[in-house]
Scaffold this active site. Structure first.
Site, mmCIF file in Angstrom:
data_model
loop_
_atom_site.group_PDB
_atom_site.id
_atom_site.type_symbol
_atom_site.label_atom_id
_atom_site.label_comp_id
_atom_site.label_asym_id
_atom_site.label_seq_id
_atom_site.Cartn_x
_atom_site.Cartn_y
_atom_site.Cartn_z
ATOM 1 N N ASP A 129 -11.967 -44.773 107.560
ATOM 2 C CA ASP A 129 -13.016 -45.136 106.618
ATOM 3 C C ASP A 129 -12.346 -45.737 105.382
ATOM 4 O OD1 ASP A 129 -15.490 -45.015 105.158
ATOM 5 O OD2 ASP A 129 -16.048 -43.287 106.374
ATOM 6 N N ASP A 231 -16.918 -48.744 103.657
ATOM 7 C CA ASP A 231 -17.947 -48.110 102.848
ATOM 8 C C ASP A 231 -18.616 -49.102 101.893
ATOM 9 O OD1 ASP A 231 -18.993 -45.416 102.086
ATOM 10 O OD2 ASP A 231 -18.174 -45.958 100.123
ATOM 11 N N GLU A 285 -20.558 -50.771 106.369
ATOM 12 C CA GLU A 285 -21.807 -50.100 106.025
ATOM 13 C C GLU A 285 -22.628 -51.107 105.233
ATOM 14 O OE1 GLU A 285 -23.356 -46.016 103.815
ATOM 15 O OE2 GLU A 285 -21.772 -47.198 102.900
ATOM 16 N N HIS A 360 -22.886 -38.697 108.511
ATOM 17 C CA HIS A 360 -22.668 -37.755 107.415
ATOM 18 C C HIS A 360 -23.599 -37.983 106.231
ATOM 19 C CE1 HIS A 360 -20.755 -41.402 106.278
ATOM 20 N NE2 HIS A 360 -20.575 -40.944 105.060
ATOM 21 N N ASP A 361 -24.336 -39.085 106.224
ATOM 22 C CA ASP A 361 -25.284 -39.353 105.140
ATOM 23 C C ASP A 361 -26.722 -39.059 105.564
ATOM 24 O OD1 ASP A 361 -23.336 -40.252 103.378
ATOM 25 O OD2 ASP A 361 -23.443 -42.308 104.136
HETATM 26 C C1 GLC Z 1 -21.406 -44.402 101.497
HETATM 27 C C2 GLC Z 1 -20.910 -43.159 102.186
HETATM 28 C C3 GLC Z 1 -21.413 -41.976 101.422
HETATM 29 C C4 GLC Z 1 -20.836 -42.021 100.027
HETATM 30 C C5 GLC Z 1 -21.135 -43.349 99.345
HETATM 31 C C6 GLC Z 1 -20.241 -43.565 98.162
HETATM 32 O O1 GLC Z 1 -22.773 -44.502 101.536
HETATM 33 O O2 GLC Z 1 -21.275 -43.162 103.522
HETATM 34 O O3 GLC Z 1 -21.103 -40.765 102.045
HETATM 35 O O4 GLC Z 1 -21.347 -40.974 99.265
HETATM 36 O O5 GLC Z 1 -20.917 -44.447 100.201
HETATM 37 O O6 GLC Z 1 -18.929 -43.796 98.561
#
Ligand code: GLC
Ligand code: CA
Length: 587
Positions: A129, A231, A285, A360-361
């Protein structure tokens, strides 16, 4: 019975091997070009919650190593690990204090090397990641940057000198007051943080910062990793003249932050300097990315990324503008079909999609999109697994979903560890909005990220076999029945069903590349579609509700062969029982 079942799985695996031995087609840029990352099933591990080996209550790399045989047994191809870099863990690793070091809680670089070796020995690929948009405020760069206005690292971050007055409003996801500017006294300036105050945004307009990032990525590739999940990628480029935020973005600023002026220039540069040099996989993402602009990232001719994952399929069903409060009216299946069908059509000619329901989100998919009541948990979670593994897109499957894990549904704010829930709750209280705080607490039983982060359930012992110490986040009490040990023994478990679906996908090119056609579009209960490739046709029917319903797909089942179903035999009247899932081969 069991022997028969094992035989079936073995046959599926064998035909999968035969298929993967075929030579890939000649390169063009159509969506059916064969690529390993299109055919892969990605399994996501949240390292903090997977397996603890030293009793500190936090999962670690040695824990992952100890479970690689388990992961391999699932039949998946790629492991995506959430951030494992040095971090003070304000946001569980998404606040990196050293991009080239392993987080102390997780272990050492030796552990990392052993883990990569263990994965590669088993034919598993590793995707790390990458967190490019922000670092931790404890990163050396930021410590330097905030020390004086003429420090060489000053320009690694975004600053607004206080003598110019207050900066134009920018919203933050995690700040208690939603304010993305933080006043920093030593240099009488504000810094930008669109996530928490401990996650200052990095300045990608600075070519030196970009070079640091690319060289760090090459460092990990040279250590053997096979790709990156990136990310909040669309946020990295910003209009640093900071025009006032247009009114229409006040409630919904994601779209405004997304796709800054130089974004694609930077992604292409990243591709040229990093990805193109390795046989790698890249997935960004994509908050705010829609089905039109996604092509700017994944059209192979643009040489940017392989894949993007969007939020349209997981963000609906919440009250608009709320902090993820579920809409009391629920969510509609026809709307879901529209979203997923639109995204499939997006990649009909070019590019390639992704699909996920949990990560995880997200809360647990079974609670959010299925039904976690005891009588429906197993059926609905298998139904969702069927959906994820029969669509035309690379499935990203989240650890624990193969067991049918469900939301823990904390009653008290003290049980939460996630800054998102905690800060939104505190923010409401600070505004004197007690009703809002109570509604948040209730709503987050369904939507909170910590629901997806409770420790992995290995067995029925006191901490589910996750740790001998005190787990960093409470273990779901249902681990007494929902756990690997119990499910290994049960041929009808969610776990064995997942293995079967993975094997089916891997042995059936039509499930990967076949054309998707939505059927029976308006059916409020059942989601049906066909998948077709080279004369092979599959029919998938999924009942998303807790009542028996009929599908009207216009396809005769007389000559159909059932490939898989979550009830065993389909019912004689052709109706689908609650949360029933069936996959047929039709003639
Ligand atoms: C992304 C991650 C999340 C994190 C955010 C800030 O959305 O998946 O878990 O809190 O970015 O890095
Ligand atoms: Ca540990």
């Amino acid at each position: 019975m069991k022997a028969l079942y094992l035989l079936a799985v073995a046959m599926l695996v064998l035909s999968a091997l035969a298929w993967s031995a075929q030579a890939p087609a000649a390169p063009t840029s159509s969506s059916t070009d064969r690529k390993w990352w299109k055919e892969a099933v990605v399994y996501q591990i949240y390292p903090r919650s997977f397996q603890d080996t030293n009793g500190d209550g936090v999962g670690d790399l040695k824990g992952i190593i100890s479970k690689l045989d388990y992961v391999k047994s699932l039949g998946v191809d790629v492991i995506w690990l959430n951030p494992i870099f040095a971090s003070p863990n304000d946001d569980n690793g998404y606040d990196v204090s050293d991009y080239r070091a392993i987080m102390k809680d997780f272990g050492s670089m030796e552990d990392f090397d052993a883990m990569v070796k263990g994965m590669h020995e088993r034919g598993l690929k590793l995707v790390l990641d990458l967190v490019p948009n922000h670092s931790s405020d404890e990163h050396e760069w930021f410590k330097q940057a905030r020390s004086s206005r003429d420090n060489p690292y000053r320009n690694y971050y975004h600053w607004w000198p206080a003598e110019k007055g207050k900066p134009p409003a920018r919203f933050s996801f995690f700040d208690i007051n939603s304010d993305a500017w933080h006043y920093d006294a030593p240099t009488n300036s504000y810094y930008l943080h669109i996530f928490s105050v401990k996650q200052p945004d990095l300045n990608w307009e600075n070519p030196k910062l970009r070079q640091e990032m690319y060289s760090m990525m090459r460092f990990w590739f040279d250590k053997g990793v096979d790709g990156f999940r990136i990310d909040v990628l669309p946020f990295i480029s910003k209009d640093t003249t900071y025009p006032p935020l247009p009114e229409k973005y006040h409630g919904d600023f994601v779209r405004f932050y997304e796709q800054g002026p130089h974004l694609h220039e930077y992604v292409r540069e990243m591709n040229a300097q990093v990805f193109s040099k390795y046989d790698s996989m890249s997935v960004g993402e994509g908050p705010g990315v829609d089905s039109v602009d996604v092509h700017n990232f994944v059209d192979p001719e643009r040489k940017e990324l392989n894949m993007i994952y969007h939020f349209e399929g997981t963000d609906f069903g919440y009250l608009k503008g709320s902090h993820k409060i579920p809409d009391p009216k629920g969510w509609s299946l026809p709307e879901m079909k529209k979203i997923y069908s639109k995204w499939d059509a997006t990649f009909e000619e070019k590019g390639w999609g992704t699909i996920y329901l949990g990560n995880h989100d997200q809360p647990r998919m079974t609670t959010r999109w299925g039904n976690d009541a005891p009588e429906f948990r197993v059926y609905s979670s298998k139904m969702l697994t069927t959906f994820l593994l029969t669509m035309r897109a690379t499935p990203y499957y989240y650890m624990g979903d193969e067991l049918g894990m469900t939301n823990i549904k904390f009653d008290k704010i003290e049980d939460y560890r996630d800054l998102e829930t905690i800060n939104w709750y505190k923010g409401a209280l600070q505004r004197g909005d007690n009703a809002g705080a109570a509604a948040l607490l209730e709503g987050h039983k369904i939507s909170a990220r910590d629901n997806g982060r409770t420790p992995f359930q290995w067995d029925d012992s006191s901490n589910a076999g996750f740790t001998t110490g005190t787990p960093w986040l409470k273990v779901n009490p249902n681990h007494s029945t929902v756990n690997v040990a119990a499910e290994e023994k049960d041929p009808n478990s969610c776990l064995n069903y997942f293995r079967k679906l993975v094997a089916l996908r891997k042995s059936t090119p039509a499930l990967v590349y076949g054309k998707y056609t939505l059927l029976d579009e308006a059916n409020p209960d059942i989601y049906s579609y066909s998948r077709e490739l080279d004369g092979k046709k599959l029919l998938v029917m999924l009942n998303f509700h807790n009542t028996t319903a009929s599908a009207n797909t216009g396809t005769s089942l007389k000559k159909a062969t059932l490939l898989v179903g979550n009830y065993g035999k389909p019912s004689a009247d052709g109706k689908l029982r609650p949360y029933e899932a069936v996959v047929y081969e039709v003639k």
